[in-house]
Design a protein around this motif. Structure first.
Motif, PDB file in Angstrom:
ATOM      1  N   ASP A 201       0.740  -1.282   0.138  1.00  0.00           N
ATOM      2  CA  ASP A 201       0.098   0.009   0.059  1.00  0.00           C
ATOM      3  C   ASP A 201       0.813   1.147   0.137  1.00  0.00           C
ATOM      4  OD1 ASP A 201      -2.187  -1.636   0.040  1.00  0.00           O
ATOM      5  OD2 ASP A 201      -2.727  -1.498   2.177  1.00  0.00           O
ATOM      6  N   TRP A 202       2.025   1.340   0.822  1.00  0.00           N
ATOM      7  CA  TRP A 202       2.914   2.302   0.846  1.00  0.00           C
ATOM      8  C   TRP A 202       3.463   2.803  -0.669  1.00  0.00           C
ATOM      9  CZ3 TRP A 202       5.271   0.197   5.831  1.00  0.00           C
ATOM     10  CH2 TRP A 202       4.568   0.635   6.958  1.00  0.00           C
ATOM     11  N   VAL A 203       3.866   1.657  -1.322  1.00  0.00           N
ATOM     12  CA  VAL A 203       4.304   1.913  -2.258  1.00  0.00           C
ATOM     13  C   VAL A 203       3.471   2.366  -3.629  1.00  0.00           C
ATOM     14  CG1 VAL A 203       5.524   0.364  -4.269  1.00  0.00           C
ATOM     15  CG2 VAL A 203       6.239  -0.268  -2.194  1.00  0.00           C
ATOM     16  N   GLN A 204       2.274   1.555  -3.635  1.00  0.00           N
ATOM     17  CA  GLN A 204       1.221   2.391  -4.484  1.00  0.00           C
ATOM     18  C   GLN A 204       1.013   3.774  -4.324  1.00  0.00           C
ATOM     19  OE1 GLN A 204       0.300   0.440  -7.128  1.00  0.00           O
ATOM     20  NE2 GLN A 204       1.229  -1.467  -6.499  1.00  0.00           N
ATOM     21  N   ASP A 208       1.838   7.150  -7.005  1.00  0.00           N
ATOM     22  CA  ASP A 208       0.695   7.697  -7.579  1.00  0.00           C
ATOM     23  C   ASP A 208       1.233   9.089  -7.255  1.00  0.00           C
ATOM     24  OD1 ASP A 208      -0.490   5.483  -8.630  1.00  0.00           O
ATOM     25  OD2 ASP A 208      -1.959   5.404  -6.640  1.00  0.00           O
ATOM     26  N   ASN A 209       1.663   9.371  -5.953  1.00  0.00           N
ATOM     27  CA  ASN A 209       1.689  10.860  -5.239  1.00  0.00           C
ATOM     28  C   ASN A 209       3.120  10.812  -4.792  1.00  0.00           C
ATOM     29  OD1 ASN A 209      -0.999  11.843  -5.750  1.00  0.00           O
ATOM     30  ND2 ASN A 209      -1.429  10.107  -4.649  1.00  0.00           N
ATOM     31  N   PRO A 210       4.219  10.797  -5.457  1.00  0.00           N
ATOM     32  CA  PRO A 210       5.790  10.728  -5.105  1.00  0.00           C
ATOM     33  C   PRO A 210       5.956  12.305  -4.271  1.00  0.00           C
ATOM     34  CG  PRO A 210       5.606  10.899  -7.168  1.00  0.00           C
ATOM     35  CD  PRO A 210       4.032  10.903  -6.992  1.00  0.00           C
ATOM     36  N   LEU A 214      13.051   9.090   0.442  1.00  0.00           N
ATOM     37  CA  LEU A 214      13.666   8.011  -0.218  1.00  0.00           C
ATOM     38  C   LEU A 214      13.037   6.994  -0.794  1.00  0.00           C
ATOM     39  CD1 LEU A 214      16.267   6.483  -1.025  1.00  0.00           C
ATOM     40  CD2 LEU A 214      16.277   5.592   1.315  1.00  0.00           C
ATOM     41  N   LEU A 215      11.711   6.714  -0.055  1.00  0.00           N
ATOM     42  CA  LEU A 215      10.896   5.479  -0.616  1.00  0.00           C
ATOM     43  C   LEU A 215      10.371   5.954  -1.803  1.00  0.00           C
ATOM     44  CD1 LEU A 215       9.464   3.192  -0.483  1.00  0.00           C
ATOM     45  CD2 LEU A 215       7.540   4.278   1.099  1.00  0.00           C
ATOM     46  N   THR A 220       9.711   5.210  -7.761  1.00  0.00           N
ATOM     47  CA  THR A 220       9.323   5.931  -9.066  1.00  0.00           C
ATOM     48  C   THR A 220      10.864   6.004  -9.890  1.00  0.00           C
ATOM     49  OG1 THR A 220       9.870   8.148  -7.966  1.00  0.00           O
ATOM     50  CG2 THR A 220       7.552   7.296  -8.128  1.00  0.00           C
ATOM     51  N   TRP A 221      11.843   5.237  -9.751  1.00  0.00           N
ATOM     52  CA  TRP A 221      13.332   5.496 -10.092  1.00  0.00           C
ATOM     53  C   TRP A 221      12.981   4.843 -11.670  1.00  0.00           C
ATOM     54  CZ3 TRP A 221      17.213   7.719  -9.971  1.00  0.00           C
ATOM     55  CH2 TRP A 221      18.453   7.291 -10.298  1.00  0.00           C
ATOM     56  N   GLU A 222      13.883   5.635 -12.509  1.00  0.00           N
ATOM     57  CA  GLU A 222      13.586   5.341 -14.009  1.00  0.00           C
ATOM     58  C   GLU A 222      15.222   4.636 -14.210  1.00  0.00           C
ATOM     59  OE1 GLU A 222      12.720   8.906 -16.401  1.00  0.00           O
ATOM     60  OE2 GLU A 222      10.631   8.740 -15.343  1.00  0.00           O
TER      61      GLU A 222
END
Length: 405
Positions: A201-204, A208-210, A214-215, A220-222
């Motif tokens: 849930d935290w990752v999702q 969606d709203n970075p 750090l998390l 969302t790292w490319e």
């Protein structure tokens, strides 16, 4: 004499004289001194030996061999880092289970986030967390160090880095403990799956709203202009949480126990807290004596190494702890000497998989010593209690009761 229980059969390429009774999760003497228990095998076994425990695997005990294995990812892969190997189909933990070049793109983010200049910006936060935790304990005259401090300083700082509330550790810590020191493979594999699920849930939410934490950066790292996928993001987050929740907490526990048992060393440190060069060397010496991470490697192809014939698919455990305890490079290794000219250890590993949090870990341990000894210079293990410690993928102390005036 071999312990009872399920033991792997000796493969044809393993000479009988290289078989030793070594169980990473049940070392004789580990309840009193984990590192001395490892050193006992180092002294009586060949440099490289094979054990039938935990699925059957090799163990490398000498610094030169271990460092060479850590640097040679082509022959000694991170694809499996636990003994016994996780079952086929177990999700990889990114980037821990990857080798270069796949590993490189993921690791670049951590290298950027953990540069010394970034850690310096965190120092005031680390110091304030340490001071607050210690000053809560001073009036009590006693504490359970692991819960009251080890699981406060590094973990609260880590949770601030990933922008999660402090009480999030109530759910996270038991899972991290299960993965690193679970009694069976089934427990450890289950713990890894729980961590993936717990973080979902935290990752999702951060995808969606970075934010700037750090998390958010991780999930969302490319790589090559493309954002990593959802499963990759959860796995990457899990790797960070395993490291952030356990390693420094474990090291501070071992150091606190050592100082509680050794008042002379404690007084040495307390008298020289303002001597930066001395404190830097003292921290390295404490690291050297109290290694705790013990990750395996997968042999990728048949090869001869150190006079031993490895076969593709073999597992070898080049445990970091052995490097600091090797008398060939650290004379009288079980003795802590703050004036040792150059303490050599591999507590943070070597090569592409060297711990990216090494600078932060060093800073946190130094600050722990400075602030604790300034306020609680004299302390000991509470009479009638016994510290609870164990060996494993990451050795640790589960309970340490201290008293002080």
């Amino acid at each position: 004499m071999m312990n009872t229980g399920h033991l792997a059969s000796r493969p044809a390429h393993v000479p009988a004289e290289l078989v030793f009774d070594f169980d990473l999760y049940n070392l004789p003497g580990a309840a009193e001194d984990v590192q001395a228990a490892f050193a006992a095998f180092q002294q009586r076994a060949p440099d490289i030996f094979w054990t039938p425990h935990n699925g059957g695997h090799w163990v490398a005990t000498r610094a030169n061999d271990i460092v060479q294995m850590q640097l040679d990812h082509r022959h000694f892969s991170h694809n499996q880092i636990a003994v016994p190997a996780f079952p086929p189909g177990t999700p990889l933990v990114i980037p821990i289970n990857l080798d270069p070049p796949e590993h490189t793109g993921y690791r670049r983010l951590l290298n950027q986030y953990m540069v010394p200049s970034a850690i310096t910006k965190l120092e005031a936060r680390v110091r304030q967390v340490a001071i607050d935790a210690i000053e809560r304990l001073v009036p009590q005259g006693e504490c359970e160090f692991i819960q009251d401090f080890s699981q406060v300083l590094p973990i609260d700082v880590f949770l601030s880095l990933v922008d999660l509330p402090i009480d999030a550790k109530k759910g996270l810590l038991p899972i991290a403990e299960q993965v690193t020191r679970g009694e069976t493979q089934e427990i450890r594999v289950s713990g890894q799956a729980k961590m993936f699920e717990h973080l979902n849930d935290w990752v999702q939410s951060r995808r969606d709203n970075p934010g700037s934490d750090l998390l958010s950066q991780i999930v969302t790292w490319e790589i090559d202009g493309k954002r990593i996928g959802e499963a990759e993001a959860i796995s990457y987050a899990a790797a960070i949480f395993f490291g952030g929740l356990d390693t420094v907490a474990g090291m501070s526990g071992f150091i606190a126990l050592f100082l509680a048992r050794n008042p002379g060393h404690r007084r040495q440190l307390a008298a020289r807290l303002d001597d930066a060069a001395f404190m830097k060397n003292a921290v390295e010496e404490l690291f050297r004596r109290h290694g705790l991470a013990n990750t395996a490697r997968l042999i990728t192809e048949d090869l001869e190494f150190g006079g031993v014939q490895f076969k593709a698919g073999d597992l070898v455990l080049p445990a970091n702890v052995f490097v600091g305890l090797d008398e060939r490079i650290n004379p009288d290794p079980l003795t802590v000497d703050f004036n040792r000219e150059k303490p050599v250890h591999a507590i943070f590993g070597n090569g592409p998989h060297a711990c990216p949090g090494a600078t932060l870990a060093r800073r946190e341990i130094r600050i722990f010593l400075e602030e604790w000894l300034a306020r609680i210079p004299d302390f000991s293990v509470k009479p009638g209690t016994t510290p609870v410690m164990s060996s494993g993928v990451v050795s640790g102390i589960q309970r340490l009761e201290l008293v002080f005036s």
